[in-house]
Structures are given as C-alpha cells and as structure tokens.
Scaffold this active site. Structure first.
Site, PDB file in Angstrom:
ATOM      1  N   ASN A 204       0.870  -1.173   0.000  1.00 41.36           N
ATOM      2  CA  ASN A 204       0.000   0.000   0.000  1.00 41.36           C
ATOM      3  C   ASN A 204       0.911   1.229   0.000  1.00 41.36           C
ATOM      4  O   ASN A 204       1.512   1.556   1.024  1.00 41.36           O
ATOM      5  CB  ASN A 204      -0.889  -0.038   1.255  1.00 41.36           C
ATOM      6  CG  ASN A 204      -1.734   1.216   1.403  1.00 41.36           C
ATOM      7  OD1 ASN A 204      -1.779   2.056   0.511  1.00 41.36           O
ATOM      8  ND2 ASN A 204      -2.393   1.345   2.553  1.00 41.36           N
ATOM      9  N   TRP A 205       1.012   1.865  -1.148  1.00 42.48           N
ATOM     10  CA  TRP A 205       1.965   2.972  -1.281  1.00 42.48           C
ATOM     11  C   TRP A 205       1.410   4.272  -0.711  1.00 42.48           C
ATOM     12  O   TRP A 205       2.115   5.285  -0.671  1.00 42.48           O
ATOM     13  CB  TRP A 205       2.365   3.156  -2.758  1.00 42.48           C
ATOM     14  CG  TRP A 205       3.111   1.977  -3.321  1.00 42.48           C
ATOM     15  CD1 TRP A 205       3.517   0.859  -2.631  1.00 42.48           C
ATOM     16  CD2 TRP A 205       3.550   1.786  -4.673  1.00 42.48           C
ATOM     17  NE1 TRP A 205       4.181  -0.008  -3.472  1.00 42.48           N
ATOM     18  CE2 TRP A 205       4.214   0.533  -4.734  1.00 42.48           C
ATOM     19  CE3 TRP A 205       3.448   2.540  -5.839  1.00 42.48           C
ATOM     20  CZ2 TRP A 205       4.765   0.029  -5.912  1.00 42.48           C
ATOM     21  CZ3 TRP A 205       4.005   2.043  -7.012  1.00 42.48           C
ATOM     22  CH2 TRP A 205       4.656   0.812  -7.052  1.00 42.48           C
ATOM     23  N   LYS A 206       0.158   4.270  -0.324  1.00 43.84           N
ATOM     24  CA  LYS A 206      -0.466   5.456   0.287  1.00 43.84           C
ATOM     25  C   LYS A 206      -0.203   6.700  -0.568  1.00 43.84           C
ATOM     26  O   LYS A 206      -0.186   6.601  -1.787  1.00 43.84           O
ATOM     27  CB  LYS A 206       0.024   5.616   1.733  1.00 43.84           C
ATOM     28  CG  LYS A 206      -0.199   4.327   2.543  1.00 43.84           C
ATOM     29  CD  LYS A 206       0.026   4.475   4.013  1.00 43.84           C
ATOM     30  CE  LYS A 206      -0.243   3.138   4.715  1.00 43.84           C
ATOM     31  NZ  LYS A 206      -0.081   3.207   6.140  1.00 43.84           N
TER      32      LYS A 206
ATOM     33  N   HIS B 165      -9.630   1.278   4.906  1.00 43.03           N
ATOM     34  CA  HIS B 165      -8.341   1.428   5.596  1.00 43.03           C
ATOM     35  C   HIS B 165      -8.525   2.387   6.783  1.00 43.03           C
ATOM     36  O   HIS B 165      -9.264   3.370   6.691  1.00 43.03           O
ATOM     37  CB  HIS B 165      -7.292   1.969   4.631  1.00 43.03           C
ATOM     38  CG  HIS B 165      -5.911   1.928   5.216  1.00 43.03           C
ATOM     39  ND1 HIS B 165      -5.470   2.866   6.106  1.00 43.03           N
ATOM     40  CD2 HIS B 165      -4.914   1.033   5.068  1.00 43.03           C
ATOM     41  CE1 HIS B 165      -4.237   2.553   6.478  1.00 43.03           C
ATOM     42  NE2 HIS B 165      -3.872   1.440   5.862  1.00 43.03           N
TER      43      HIS B 165
ATOM     44  N   GLU C 107      -6.796   4.688   7.925  1.00 49.72           N
ATOM     45  CA  GLU C 107      -6.492   6.097   7.675  1.00 49.72           C
ATOM     46  C   GLU C 107      -7.679   6.809   7.027  1.00 49.72           C
ATOM     47  O   GLU C 107      -7.886   8.001   7.223  1.00 49.72           O
ATOM     48  CB  GLU C 107      -5.215   6.217   6.824  1.00 49.72           C
ATOM     49  CG  GLU C 107      -3.980   5.944   7.668  1.00 49.72           C
ATOM     50  CD  GLU C 107      -2.772   5.440   6.897  1.00 49.72           C
ATOM     51  OE1 GLU C 107      -2.757   5.534   5.662  1.00 49.72           O
ATOM     52  OE2 GLU C 107      -1.843   4.948   7.560  1.00 49.72           O
TER      53      GLU C 107
ATOM     54  N   GLU D   2      -5.802  -5.040  10.551  1.00 44.29           N
ATOM     55  CA  GLU D   2      -4.783  -4.016  10.778  1.00 44.29           C
ATOM     56  C   GLU D   2      -5.076  -3.301  12.087  1.00 44.29           C
ATOM     57  O   GLU D   2      -5.859  -2.338  12.108  1.00 44.29           O
ATOM     58  CB  GLU D   2      -4.791  -2.999   9.631  1.00 44.29           C
ATOM     59  CG  GLU D   2      -4.487  -3.606   8.283  1.00 44.29           C
ATOM     60  CD  GLU D   2      -3.868  -2.568   7.352  1.00 44.29           C
ATOM     61  OE1 GLU D   2      -2.749  -2.796   6.907  1.00 44.29           O
ATOM     62  OE2 GLU D   2      -4.494  -1.529   7.115  1.00 44.29           O
TER      63      GLU D   2
ATOM     64  N   GLY E 294       2.190   2.022  10.919  1.00 41.59           N
ATOM     65  CA  GLY E 294       3.168   3.100  10.795  1.00 41.59           C
ATOM     66  C   GLY E 294       3.842   3.458  12.106  1.00 41.59           C
ATOM     67  O   GLY E 294       4.493   4.494  12.207  1.00 41.59           O
TER      68      GLY E 294
ATOM     69  N   SER F 142       3.077  -2.351  10.356  1.00 44.72           N
ATOM     70  CA  SER F 142       4.517  -2.456  10.569  1.00 44.72           C
ATOM     71  C   SER F 142       5.102  -3.813  10.184  1.00 44.72           C
ATOM     72  O   SER F 142       5.990  -4.328  10.875  1.00 44.72           O
ATOM     73  CB  SER F 142       4.867  -2.092  12.019  1.00 44.72           C
ATOM     74  OG  SER F 142       4.453  -0.759  12.293  1.00 44.72           O
TER      75      SER F 142
ATOM     76  N   GLY G  82       2.655  -1.260   4.337  1.00 48.92           N
ATOM     77  CA  GLY G  82       2.748   0.165   4.028  1.00 48.92           C
ATOM     78  C   GLY G  82       4.197   0.573   3.833  1.00 48.92           C
ATOM     79  O   GLY G  82       4.783   0.369   2.772  1.00 48.92           O
ATOM     80  N   GLY G  83       4.791   1.121   4.879  1.00 51.01           N
ATOM     81  CA  GLY G  83       6.140   1.699   4.797  1.00 51.01           C
ATOM     82  C   GLY G  83       7.153   0.803   4.091  1.00 51.01           C
ATOM     83  O   GLY G  83       7.887   1.268   3.200  1.00 51.01           O
TER      84      GLY G  83
HETATM   85  P1  PGA Z   1       2.600   0.118   7.729  1.00 47.39           P
HETATM   86  O1  PGA Z   1       1.167   0.358   7.053  1.00 47.39           O
HETATM   87  O2  PGA Z   1       3.143  -1.178   7.142  1.00 47.39           O
HETATM   88  O3  PGA Z   1       3.417   1.321   7.334  1.00 47.39           O
HETATM   89  O4  PGA Z   1       2.386   0.005   9.192  1.00 47.39           O
HETATM   90  C1  PGA Z   1       0.279  -0.713   6.859  1.00 47.39           C
HETATM   91  C2  PGA Z   1      -1.004  -0.205   6.252  1.00 47.39           C
HETATM   92  O5  PGA Z   1      -1.413   0.907   6.591  1.00 47.39           O
HETATM   93  O6  PGA Z   1      -1.645  -0.899   5.440  1.00 47.39           O
END
Ligand code: PGA
Length: 262
Positions: free
Chosen positions: A14-16, A100, A102, A172, A178, A218, A239-240
């Site tokens: 997930n490149w956000k 998600h 966020e 999640e 994050g 994470s 994500g990251g």
């Molecule tokens: P993260 O994000 O790996 O940076 O914790 C995961 C996500 O939001 O899907």
C-alpha cells in the site's frame, strides 16, 4: 490438502500518498524484477490514483497485480475528487483496499460506507481487500474482538455466499500502523481466527476456509516469517516497507527465508 495450503498468500503493498508517476513506475519496475522469484504467492501493489495507469503498463505481462487504495460506491456522478469501481477495473486493478483505518480516521468512511464500497467493488468484478482493526484504547479495554466483529458484520452484510470467494480481509490493528509496533504473531492469530469464525458463520465452511486474511501494521522482512507461521495469517498488507522494492521483495519471498531457517 489442508485449508492452510489451499490459501495462496497475498502480499499487497500500500503505497499510500507516496510516489510521483516517475517514482511509482520505477518502483513498480523494481518490484516486478525482484518478486519474479517469489514462489507460490500472489503479489499486488496499490499506487496512488495518479500512478495507476502508468504502473499498470509497467506491470503488463508480470504476475504483480494492481490495487486501488479506495473507491466511491457510485458508478459515476457528481462526486468531486472520487474514483469509481468501474474506473479502477478499467485501468487494470484486480483489487481495491476498502475501509483502511487512515480513511476511517479521516471520516471518509464509516461501517455503512464500507459496506456500500464492498458491494460496488464486487459489482465491478474487483476483489475487495476489506480492512478491519481496533484502536489502542479498544485493545487496552479488552474490546478488540468486539470492535473487529462489528466492522466485519457491517462490511459483509451485502455479500452473498456465492460471492464470498472474491473477498480478502485485512486485520490491521490501528496502533500497529506506521508505528513500528507490530502485533505479536499470537495477537494476530487470535484475531485472524476470530475473523475466520465470523466468515464461517456467514458464508459456511466451504468458501470461508479458502479466504485470505492478511495482517497489516509495521510488517517488515524481520517479522514476516513469524507472522506467516500462524495458521490463519495468509499474507500481508504492507505500508512503509513496500516503498523499498528490496524490503518488499524480501517480505514476498518469506517462504525462502522460512526454508533457510528450517
Ligand atoms: P505500515 O502500514 O506497514 O506502514 O504500518 C500498513 C497499512 O497501513 O496498510
């Protein structure tokens, strides 16, 4: 064959809100090259909307699938700033991330909105990656399963049993996204098994045993193997660590790391 073996792991990056078109196409090319040797896993990436089409072209002919990060439930209309499921399908998306945390936190979606988006994704032939997860305060109060259960029931309400096989779930925990603080493999397994039970209750044993439940929060090369050793963890939403092709590919190649350890 056990249920576990029937579920081909899915690793989705997930490149956000990262990557210009130039950065996204370069990252996609690196991911394509580096995950070519990842065995028996499905790999997907979710670039920002502006990069979907160029990334789709860069991934043509590879096994790396494309995913949208969000969608609007209407097919089209006066919804400034939104993208519909048919638009995502047209550009080559196989999956779309829905709910998600966020987006939930930004007020863009609540449980009812998640359900409408799951319906729209299925209608457009997309495979929804439905995100659920509790806040830290909910976990600390012993209410993690209650919260995840409510999110699950809402999200799955519009799904018929014969449509279930298109679903992917993602657990999640919000406190792990994050933050560098991953759920322990045991914490993840507890919630994943709970989610599997809810899927069984709603759809019956047959489709539910084959549905993939991803862990997200994470995920890194260093914790992927232990997470994947859990019975009901069937992949990861990353994500990251997905913004670096090397670390994403190491996550996707967790089977090799497992064999090296064994
Ligand atoms: P993260 O994000 O790996 O940076 O914790 C995961 C996500 O939001 O899907």
């Amino acid at each position: 064959m056990s249920e576990r073996l029937e579920r081909r792991p899915l690793i989705c990056g997930n490149w956000k809100m990262h990557c210009t078109v130039a950065e996204a196409t370069a990252l996609a090319a690196d991911v394509r090259r580096l995950v070519a040797s990842a065995r028996q896993v499905d790999v997907a990436v979710a670039p920002p909307f502006t990069a979907l089409h160029p990334v789709a072209r860069r991934l043509e002919g590879s096994s790396v699938a494309l995913a949208g990060q969000a969608l609007h439930p209407a097919e089209q209309g006066a919804h400034t700033g939104e993208i519909s499921a048919p638009m995502l399908a047209e550009v080559g998306c196989r999956h779309v991330i829905i709910g998600h945390s966020e987006r939930r936190a930004a007020g863009a979606v609540d449980d009812a909105a998640v359900a409408a988006r799951v319906r729209a994704a299925l209608d457009a032939g997309l495979s929804p990656i439905v995100c659920v997860g509790e806040q830290l305060a909910e976990r600390d109060a012993g209410r993690a399963l209650e919260r995840v259960g409510a999110q699950m029931r809402a999200a799955l309400a519009p799904v018929a049993a014969d449509e279930a096989e298109a679903l992917v779930l993602a657990y999640e925990p919000v406190w792990a996204i994050g933050t560098g603080r991953t759920a322990t493999p045991e914490q993840a397994q507890e919630v994943h098994a709970f989610i599997r039970g809810l899927l069984r209750d709603q759809f019956g044993a047959a489709p539910s045993g084959g549905l993939r439940i991803l862990y997200g929060g994470s995920v890194k090369p260093g914790n992927m193997v232990a997470l994947m050793a859990q019975n009901d963890v069937d992949g990861a939403l990353v994500g990251g660590a997905s913004l670096n092709a090397e670390s994403f590919a190491r996550i996707a190649r967790f089977q090799s790391e497992l064999e090296n350890q064994g």
